[in-house]
Design a protein around this motif. Structure first.
Motif, PDB file in Angstrom:
ATOM      1  N   GLU A 190      80.890  64.759  17.998  1.00 60.12           N
ATOM      2  CA  GLU A 190      80.423  64.062  16.809  1.00 60.12           C
ATOM      3  C   GLU A 190      80.179  62.583  17.132  1.00 60.12           C
ATOM      4  N   ASP A 232      72.976  61.339  12.435  1.00 61.58           N
ATOM      5  CA  ASP A 232      74.392  61.575  12.697  1.00 61.58           C
ATOM      6  C   ASP A 232      74.552  62.968  13.304  1.00 61.58           C
ATOM      7  N   PHE A 233      75.455  63.091  14.255  1.00 61.95           N
ATOM      8  CA  PHE A 233      75.820  64.382  14.829  1.00 61.95           C
ATOM      9  C   PHE A 233      77.187  64.763  14.280  1.00 61.95           C
ATOM     10  N   THR A 234      77.259  65.869  13.545  1.00 67.31           N
ATOM     11  CA  THR A 234      78.523  66.325  12.967  1.00 67.31           C
ATOM     12  C   THR A 234      78.786  67.778  13.358  1.00 67.31           C
ATOM     13  N   ALA A 235      80.016  68.202  13.129  1.00 63.81           N
ATOM     14  CA  ALA A 235      80.381  69.585  13.434  1.00 63.81           C
ATOM     15  C   ALA A 235      79.583  70.570  12.599  1.00 63.81           C
ATOM     16  N   ALA A 295      76.010  69.289  16.033  1.00 60.55           N
ATOM     17  CA  ALA A 295      76.418  68.416  17.135  1.00 60.55           C
ATOM     18  C   ALA A 295      76.673  69.249  18.391  1.00 60.55           C
ATOM     19  N   ARG A 338      69.094  68.094  12.326  1.00 63.88           N
ATOM     20  CA  ARG A 338      69.793  67.250  13.300  1.00 63.88           C
ATOM     21  C   ARG A 338      68.830  66.941  14.431  1.00 63.88           C
ATOM     22  N   ARG A 358      77.887  58.836  15.530  1.00 68.92           N
ATOM     23  CA  ARG A 358      77.010  58.222  14.554  1.00 68.92           C
ATOM     24  C   ARG A 358      75.584  58.108  15.079  1.00 68.92           C
ATOM     25  N   ALA A 410      83.180  69.654  19.001  1.00 65.94           N
ATOM     26  CA  ALA A 410      81.904  69.071  18.601  1.00 65.94           C
ATOM     27  C   ALA A 410      81.866  67.609  19.020  1.00 65.94           C
TER      28      ALA A 410
END
Length: 261
Positions: free
Chosen positions: A169, A136-139, A143, A195, A171, A167
């Motif tokens: 973001e 997952d790419f998140t803030a 990301a 990440r 999945r 960001a």
């Protein structure tokens, strides 16, 4: 599943980027993540010593030369058709690499991937990049930070310039596709987990010298052309009026440039 290619192209033209949600099948994601761990361990790859690549970021380059698994990445049917329409069907693979942002990494300096090209801005897309989310790419975990609409500005970002970004973001299994003029940079990882992403762009690594010929011979016809082992519009990239494929396959010279049928 059918892809809304028109919608993705509109977003790239307007915003400089688009996200293809849930594009990559879970089995491929798992295989890529496992093999990247293997390469990092066996090749003893460590973070760089400069702040641009990241002192807490592990980058593995030239993935097409490191195993058959990676041959499926540039030609993925959910991604390549969009890239081909942003650029042209004669586009080339530049770099296929992985970027693992570890905990404690700071935000990368903003940049545009085509900013070394000395052309007035804005200009037509010369570079189109993709970033596959293997996690997952998140803030919070790093990301990619983007400045929507910046691809139509009349300049690239200045070194160290700070602007408000968003960001990207997404999945795990989704793919960020973006214009080479878009201002962006890796985000800071403020979590306790890595990440991981895989990306490919044009033109950063020398594919013809970086990929052993015996490896390239095993590529599909489309991947061969993406790596430069082919002709563009039956003209550009020839060797004595012949396709590079003649040398690659050792089939002997078959002149095609300027030959009418």
């Amino acid at each position: 599943m059918p892809e809304d290619i028109g919608g993705h192209l509109e977003r790239v033209a307007r915003d400089g980027y688009t996200i293809v949600e849930d594009a990559i099948e879970p089995a491929l994601l798992d295989a890529l993540a496992r093999d990247l761990e293997r390469i990092e361990r066996e090749a003893r790859i460590v973070p760089a010593s400069n702040i641009f690549e990241g002192t807490n970021t592990v980058r593995i380059y030239n993935l097409l030369a490191r195993g058959e698994l990676y041959a499926s990445v540039p030609v993925h049917p959910r991604v390549l058709p969009i890239v081909e329409r942003v650029l042209d069907e004669g586009c080339l693979v530049s770099s296929l690499s992985s970027i693992a942002i570890d905990p404690g990494e700071a935000a990368q300096l903003l940049h545009a991937d085509d900013q070394t090209i000395p052309l007035p801005r804005p200009h037509v897309p010369l570079v189109c990049n993709t970033m596959w989310a293997l996690t997952d790419f998140t803030a919070d975990n790093g990301a990619t930070r983007i400045l929507p609409g910046s691809h139509v500005r009349d300049r690239a970002p200045l070194f160290g310039e700070e602007v408000e970004t968003r960001a990207a973001e997404m999945r795990r299994g989704s793919v960020l596709i973006y214009h080479g003029s878009l201002w962006h940079g890796g985000g800071a990882n403020r979590t306790d987990r890595r990440r991981l992403g895989v990306g490919w762009v044009r033109q950063q690594e020398n594919q013809q010298l970086g990929i052993p010929l015996d490896v390239a011979r095993g590529f599909s016809p489309r991947l061969r052309k993406l790596c430069g082992f082919g002709l563009y519009r039956r003209l550009l990239g020839h060797i004595d009026k012949c396709s590079p494929v003649d040398l690659l396959d050792q089939t002997g010279p078959r002149p095609v440039v300027g030959v009418t049928t």
